[in-house]
Design a protein around this motif. Structure first.
Motif, PDB file in Angstrom:
ATOM      1  N   GLU A   7       0.820  -1.214   0.000  1.00 40.17           N
ATOM      2  CA  GLU A   7       0.000   0.000   0.000  1.00 40.17           C
ATOM      3  C   GLU A   7       0.854   1.264   0.000  1.00 40.17           C
ATOM      4  O   GLU A   7       0.479   2.269  -0.598  1.00 40.17           O
ATOM      5  N   LYS A   8       1.987   1.233   0.696  1.00 45.00           N
ATOM      6  CA  LYS A   8       2.855   2.415   0.815  1.00 45.00           C
ATOM      7  C   LYS A   8       4.317   2.020   0.583  1.00 45.00           C
ATOM      8  O   LYS A   8       5.134   2.072   1.498  1.00 45.00           O
ATOM      9  N   PRO A   9       4.675   1.626  -0.631  1.00 50.30           N
ATOM     10  CA  PRO A   9       6.036   1.129  -0.868  1.00 50.30           C
ATOM     11  C   PRO A   9       7.134   2.146  -0.594  1.00 50.30           C
ATOM     12  O   PRO A   9       8.265   1.769  -0.297  1.00 50.30           O
ATOM     13  N   ASP A  10       6.827   3.441  -0.682  1.00 47.22           N
ATOM     14  CA  ASP A  10       7.841   4.461  -0.424  1.00 47.22           C
ATOM     15  C   ASP A  10       7.998   4.779   1.059  1.00 47.22           C
ATOM     16  O   ASP A  10       8.938   5.481   1.445  1.00 47.22           O
ATOM     17  N   HIS A  11       7.089   4.281   1.891  1.00 51.44           N
ATOM     18  CA  HIS A  11       7.096   4.647   3.315  1.00 51.44           C
ATOM     19  C   HIS A  11       7.250   3.451   4.249  1.00 51.44           C
ATOM     20  O   HIS A  11       7.191   3.612   5.461  1.00 51.44           O
ATOM     21  N   PHE A  12       7.394   2.252   3.711  1.00 56.34           N
ATOM     22  CA  PHE A  12       7.488   1.072   4.566  1.00 56.34           C
ATOM     23  C   PHE A  12       8.507   0.104   3.988  1.00 56.34           C
ATOM     24  O   PHE A  12       8.514  -0.170   2.791  1.00 56.34           O
ATOM     25  N   SER A  13       9.383  -0.431   4.846  1.00 61.35           N
ATOM     26  CA  SER A  13      10.312  -1.475   4.429  1.00 61.35           C
ATOM     27  C   SER A  13      10.689  -2.310   5.640  1.00 61.35           C
ATOM     28  O   SER A  13      10.493  -1.903   6.783  1.00 61.35           O
ATOM     29  N   VAL A  14      11.214  -3.484   5.363  1.00 60.33           N
ATOM     30  CA  VAL A  14      11.724  -4.370   6.412  1.00 60.33           C
ATOM     31  C   VAL A  14      13.183  -4.627   6.080  1.00 60.33           C
ATOM     32  O   VAL A  14      13.529  -4.912   4.931  1.00 60.33           O
ATOM     33  N   LYS A  15      14.033  -4.521   7.084  1.00 58.95           N
ATOM     34  CA  LYS A  15      15.474  -4.713   6.892  1.00 58.95           C
ATOM     35  C   LYS A  15      15.986  -5.705   7.928  1.00 58.95           C
ATOM     36  O   LYS A  15      15.366  -5.918   8.965  1.00 58.95           O
ATOM     37  N   VAL A  16      17.140  -6.272   7.633  1.00 55.21           N
ATOM     38  CA  VAL A  16      17.829  -7.165   8.547  1.00 55.21           C
ATOM     39  C   VAL A  16      19.209  -6.581   8.798  1.00 55.21           C
ATOM     40  O   VAL A  16      19.821  -6.006   7.896  1.00 55.21           O
ATOM     41  N   SER A  17      19.676  -6.699  10.043  1.00 58.01           N
ATOM     42  CA  SER A  17      21.021  -6.213  10.376  1.00 58.01           C
ATOM     43  C   SER A  17      21.722  -7.267  11.223  1.00 58.01           C
ATOM     44  O   SER A  17      21.081  -8.119  11.839  1.00 58.01           O
ATOM     45  N   CYS A  18      23.051  -7.167  11.234  1.00 60.10           N
ATOM     46  CA  CYS A  18      23.855  -8.093  12.031  1.00 60.10           C
ATOM     47  C   CYS A  18      24.486  -7.343  13.191  1.00 60.10           C
ATOM     48  O   CYS A  18      25.011  -6.241  13.006  1.00 60.10           O
ATOM     49  N   ASP A  19      24.455  -7.947  14.373  1.00 61.79           N
ATOM     50  CA  ASP A  19      25.038  -7.296  15.553  1.00 61.79           C
ATOM     51  C   ASP A  19      26.569  -7.379  15.575  1.00 61.79           C
ATOM     52  O   ASP A  19      27.210  -6.670  16.332  1.00 61.79           O
ATOM     53  N   ALA A  20      27.159  -8.214  14.721  1.00 64.60           N
ATOM     54  CA  ALA A  20      28.622  -8.348  14.714  1.00 64.60           C
ATOM     55  C   ALA A  20      29.265  -7.623  13.527  1.00 64.60           C
ATOM     56  O   ALA A  20      30.107  -6.760  13.716  1.00 64.60           O
ATOM     57  N   CYS A  21      28.857  -7.968  12.309  1.00 66.53           N
ATOM     58  CA  CYS A  21      29.495  -7.365  11.135  1.00 66.53           C
ATOM     59  C   CYS A  21      28.867  -6.023  10.753  1.00 66.53           C
ATOM     60  O   CYS A  21      29.395  -5.320   9.901  1.00 66.53           O
ATOM     61  N   LYS A  22      27.739  -5.692  11.368  1.00 65.38           N
ATOM     62  CA  LYS A  22      27.058  -4.400  11.180  1.00 65.38           C
ATOM     63  C   LYS A  22      26.490  -4.201   9.775  1.00 65.38           C
ATOM     64  O   LYS A  22      26.171  -3.087   9.392  1.00 65.38           O
ATOM     65  N   GLU A  23      26.358  -5.265   8.994  1.00 66.22           N
ATOM     66  CA  GLU A  23      25.754  -5.168   7.664  1.00 66.22           C
ATOM     67  C   GLU A  23      24.244  -4.996   7.789  1.00 66.22           C
ATOM     68  O   GLU A  23      23.625  -5.470   8.745  1.00 66.22           O
TER      69      GLU A  23
END
Length: 139
Positions: A7-23
């Motif tokens: 519904e709102k592709p410019d205002h919503f996303s899901v991301k993944v991050s790593c606590d060690a490598c910080k990617e």
């Protein structure tokens, strides 16, 4: 999440991050739905890092609805911290036991007989090697 993103592709996303490598990377919600089903939730989930080869960190999920927010709560963080502490303690205890067992031992590089673990053979005394060979004959 998928519906909100669609519904709102410019205002919503899901991301993944790593606590060690910080990617950080975008999460492919369609791929997760295809693999895990539409009812699967990323809330309070983590997995070993798949963002950087060889990284031993943990991946956690975030969503953006204006600003990036975590997809976990404090209670879950405390569970993760206890589990991580227990794992580190077990690994340390294991290393200490191995070091104690190997202290004062020679490390011999001659190849072991078939069916005997190479590392066990390398640190075994002559008497222990005889016992390993004898036991191997019984199995």
């Amino acid at each position: 999440m998928k519906r909100t993103r669609d519904e709102k592709p410019d205002h919503f996303s899901v991301k993944v991050s790593c606590d060690a490598c910080k990617e950080w990377r975008d999460v492919d919600l369609d791929a997760i739905i295809a693999k895990k089903g539409a009812d699967f939730s990323l809330v309070n989930r983590r997995a070993r890092c798949k963002l950087t080869p060889g990284c031993r960190g943990w991946n956690r999920f975030h969503y953006q609805g204006g600003v990036m927010r975590p997809l976990w709560d404090q209670e879950q963080v405390e569970k993760w911290m206890r589990a991580d502490a227990a794992r580190r303690s077990a690994e340390k205890l294991g290393r200490e036991k191995v070091v104690a067992l190997l202290r004062g031992r020679d490390f011999r590089l001659d190849p072991p007989p078939r069916g005997i673990d190479q590392l066990l053979w390398a640190v075994a005394t002559d008497e222990e090697r005889s016992e390993l060979i004898r036991r191997r004959g019984r199995t």
